[in-house]
Write a protein that holds these residues in place. Structure first.
Motif, PDB file in Angstrom:
ATOM      1  N   GLU A   1      13.738  16.584   2.514  1.00  0.00           N
ATOM      2  CA  GLU A   1      14.966  17.184   3.677  1.00  0.00           C
ATOM      3  C   GLU A   1      13.819  16.827   4.885  1.00  0.00           C
ATOM      4  O   GLU A   1      12.556  17.036   4.930  1.00  0.00           O
TER       5      GLU A   1
ATOM      6  N   PHE B   1      24.841  19.015   1.148  1.00  0.00           N
ATOM      7  CA  PHE B   1      25.195  18.246   2.127  1.00  0.00           C
ATOM      8  C   PHE B   1      26.490  18.601   2.354  1.00  0.00           C
ATOM      9  O   PHE B   1      27.186  19.781   1.974  1.00  0.00           O
ATOM     10  N   PRO B   2      26.394  18.788   4.191  1.00  0.00           N
ATOM     11  CA  PRO B   2      27.418  19.699   4.706  1.00  0.00           C
ATOM     12  C   PRO B   2      28.463  18.925   5.121  1.00  0.00           C
ATOM     13  O   PRO B   2      28.609  17.828   4.201  1.00  0.00           O
TER      14      PRO B   2
ATOM     15  N   ASN C   1      30.600  17.185   7.116  1.00  0.00           N
ATOM     16  CA  ASN C   1      30.750  16.125   7.290  1.00  0.00           C
ATOM     17  C   ASN C   1      29.340  14.745   6.408  1.00  0.00           C
ATOM     18  O   ASN C   1      29.969  13.817   7.297  1.00  0.00           O
ATOM     19  N   ALA C   2      28.842  15.388   6.054  1.00  0.00           N
ATOM     20  CA  ALA C   2      28.196  13.913   5.021  1.00  0.00           C
ATOM     21  C   ALA C   2      28.636  12.663   4.515  1.00  0.00           C
ATOM     22  O   ALA C   2      29.597  13.817   3.862  1.00  0.00           O
TER      23      ALA C   2
ATOM     24  N   TRP D   1      23.323   9.814   0.079  1.00  0.00           N
ATOM     25  CA  TRP D   1      24.693  11.001   1.152  1.00  0.00           C
ATOM     26  C   TRP D   1      23.579  10.261   2.459  1.00  0.00           C
ATOM     27  O   TRP D   1      22.330  10.611   3.014  1.00  0.00           O
TER      28      TRP D   1
ATOM     29  N   ARG E   1      24.082  11.982   6.339  1.00  0.00           N
ATOM     30  CA  ARG E   1      24.305  12.394   7.034  1.00  0.00           C
ATOM     31  C   ARG E   1      24.055  12.872   8.272  1.00  0.00           C
ATOM     32  O   ARG E   1      22.843  12.462   8.205  1.00  0.00           O
TER      33      ARG E   1
END
Length: 309
Positions: free
Chosen positions: A134, A153-154, A156-157, A273, A275
């Motif tokens: 991160e 991941f959130p 929206n990723a 991914w 993000r």
């Protein structure tokens, strides 16, 4: 007393005098001499026809008239400085910061930066490559491309690349050890390892041998390296066999610099991914859209763009 408009050259000087409580301290902050600051205040008092400072041995304090003027001066200075910053930002080229790991930066992003410049020639891309999972507090990013699984991941990723690895090596190394004809010999040759944490996020050689059932013979000649770029360079230099990640080593396989040996190993819920950062700028949004288009073009009609759950 004259009603003509005040000259404004005094504005920043008087703001500093009132804020700092003294002529000398204001002069030091502004890089002026104390007599020059004192002269400016006296000229201002003459224009207004009233004292603005009560001068003493320990500094100066504002008179009621001085306080009124200082409030106006402080507000004007702040507004002008804000306008100057905004104008400078307008005149600068947009900058997009992409945080990712060394492998994605070296083998996917950097060969394509020139293509993005054709899309956004006015935008600078700062690629921040790190071994960290991160960004740190100092690595503010507009876009992050990180390796992990869906739960990392959130919502929206978007998944760019599934984790798919295949053993790779230089063509001369493969020929010398007969690996093209008998890939099971991988267990008897030097292996190239990517150093990781005790709980690695990506496949290692132990995973590959466990999944394929190939036997691993004892070898003291394996080589461990701390970045994926070094692993790939060692494979190209015929130092051993590496695990090649799909999406990163495709170019080397296409031009014959590396050859694939043995069966691949796939883990669909792992991989790279994308993000977005909070409130992406138009330039950042363009970079996000461009990365997604590039990955989709590379993948052809295969599945792409799975949102995190």
């Amino acid at each position: 007393m004259s009603e003509r408009p005040l000259e404004l050259a005094w504005l920043r000087i008087f703001e500093a005098v009132g804020r700092l409580g003294g002529l000398t301290r204001a002069a030091q902050e502004l890089g002026l001499s104390q007599p020059a600051v004192s002269y400016t205040v006296r000229m201002l008092e003459e224009q207004l026809g009233t004292p603005l400072l009560m001068r003493g041995h320990r500094g100066s304090t504002l008179t009621p008239a001085g306080e009124t003027l200082h409030r106006a001066a402080a507000g004007a200075v702040a507004e002008l400085d804000g306008a100057a910053r905004a104008i400078r930002r307008m005149s600068r080229r947009p900058v997009v910061r992409l945080f990712t790991d060394y492998g994605f930066a070296s083998f996917w992003m950097m060969p394509r930066v020139a293509a993005f410049r054709l899309v956004r020639p006015d935008t600078e891309v700062h690629v921040i490559a790190s071994a960290a999972a991160e960004p740190s507090g100092d690595d503010a990013e507009d876009v992050a491309v990180l390796f992990g699984t869906r739960s990392d991941f959130p919502a929206n990723a978007v998944q760019l690349l599934e984790e798919k690895v295949v053993p790779v090596c230089g063509p001369r190394f493969a020929a010398r050890h007969g690996l093209a004809e008998q890939p099971m010999r991988i267990g008897a040759v030097p292996l190239l390892h990517l150093e990781s944490t005790p709980r690695p996020r990506w496949f290692g050689w132990g995973d590959w041998f466990a999944a394929t059932g190939f036997a691993r013979g004892p070898s003291a000649s394996d080589l461990s390296l701390n970045t994926y770029g070094l692993v790939v360079q060692a494979a190209i230099a015929d130092q051993g066999v590496a695990l090649g990640w799909s999406g990163l080593i495709d170019g080397a396989l296409a031009d014959g610099t590396l050859v694939a040996i043995g069966p691949p190993l796939l883990r669909a819920d792992h991989g790279y991914w994308l993000r977005p950062g909070p409130d992406p700028s138009p330039a950042a949004r363009d970079l996000i859209d461009w990365i997604e288009r590039e990955v989709k073009a590379d993948a052809g009609p295969t599945r792409f763009g799975k949102p995190a759950k």
